[in-house]
Design an enzyme around this catalytic site. Structure first.
Site, PDB file in Angstrom:
ATOM      1  N   ASP A 157      -0.301   5.162   0.738  1.00  0.00           N
ATOM      2  CA  ASP A 157      -0.526   6.201   1.748  1.00  0.00           C
ATOM      3  C   ASP A 157      -0.655   5.592   3.144  1.00  0.00           C
ATOM      4  OD1 ASP A 157      -0.741   8.810   2.568  1.00  0.00           O
ATOM      5  OD2 ASP A 157      -2.439   9.291   1.269  1.00  0.00           O
TER       6      ASP A 157
ATOM      7  N   ASP B  45       0.845  -1.196   0.000  1.00  0.00           N
ATOM      8  CA  ASP B  45       0.000   0.000   0.000  1.00  0.00           C
ATOM      9  C   ASP B  45       0.889   1.258   0.000  1.00  0.00           C
ATOM     10  OD1 ASP B  45      -2.422   1.588   0.519  1.00  0.00           O
ATOM     11  OD2 ASP B  45      -1.538   1.851   2.513  1.00  0.00           O
TER      12      ASP B  45
HETATM   13 MG   LIG Z   1      -2.972   3.208   3.311  1.00  0.00          MG
END
Ligand SMILES: [Mg+2]
Length: 257
Positions: free
Chosen positions: A9, A7
């Site tokens: 952010d 992932d």
């Molecule tokens: Mg995230």
């Protein structure tokens, strides 16, 4: 030899700030020649722009390393074969993904209305989307987040625009982004390994970990984003999922491998 779906952010960066040990972790995977991809629900940015942003933060990244919900949406539509005409409520990342998959982006008689975050949304665009869906176009949503944090505070995200379209059209969208099986299957295919040999790595139980668990991957929750030691138990109960591994940061996760 495991692969990794990582992932962005809250895991590698927070907005314009790099997360501690993120660059070091990616270097380690690269040195060990372990396959990895960056997996994001963001459909507004192109893979090119995402890779550039990662490099600007000192994280090794190529365009081909990035998987977006817009690419997964385009692959879903191309595979579905119910027509290739697409009306986009979205930004550059979505439009480029549709064109790259050989789909026709149009505002006449579309087979699909694909919607993500659109920071130049107008009433006219909203009206067109609703009318196309009422006329039979299939409603596809890249990511369901209701709010996004920005430099100036919380802002309405793709899911909030979808709520308006859903209310007006009476149609629920097909959801593409994490935790949907649609993006997970697309990403697993890109890695080219069995799901049981892939680690899904992220900061969000509702999207990263839930998506990873549902698709049979191994999951690592990294406590550098929305989940903390303080709210982890409560969020695990709320979303009904628990990760295989929890780590304070990415190098802490690497030590557990
Ligand atoms: Mg995230």
């Amino acid at each position: 030899m495991p692969g990794f779906l990582i992932d962005l952010d809250g895991t590698l960066y927070r907005g314009t700030e790099v997360v501690e040990h993120a660059a070091e972790f990616i270097e380690l995977l690269h040195e060990k020649e372990l396959p990895y991809y960056y997996l994001t629900n963001n459909s507004a940015r192109t893979p090119d722009t995402v890779a550039e942003h990662l490099r600007s933060l000192g994280i090794r990244a190529e365009t081909g390393d990035v998987i977006t919900s817009a690419q997964a949406a385009a692959a879903y539509i191309a595979r579905n074969q119910q027509g290739n005409r697409v009306f986009c409520v979205g930004e550059q990342g979505m439009i480029v993904a549709m064109q790259d998959a050989g789909l026709t982006v149009t505002d006449e008689r579309p087979d699909y209305v694909v919607q993500g975050l659109d920071r130049e949304l107008t009433y006219d665009k909203l009206k067109q989307a609703v009318r196309f869906i009422l006329s039979g176009a299939q409603f596809v949503l890249t990511n369901p987040d209701l709010l996004i944090p920005t430099e100036t505070g919380l802002s309405p995200a793709a899911g909030s625009i979808a709520a308006a379209i859903e209310a007006a059209s009476g149609s629920k969208p097909v959801l593409i982004g994490k935790p949907s099986k649609i993006i997970m299957d697309y990403a697993i295919e890109r890695v080219g390994l069995a799901s049981s040999d892939i680690w899904v790595v992220g900061d969000n139980l509702a999207t990263d970990i839930a998506g990873g668990v549902a698709s049979g991957c191994r999951t690592a929750l990294i406590l550098t984003g929305v989940t903390t030691r303080g709210n982890q138990e409560e969020l695990m109960r709320k979303y009904g999922v628990s990760p295989d591994v929890t780590a304070d940061d990415l190098m802490h996760f690497a030590e557990k491998l």
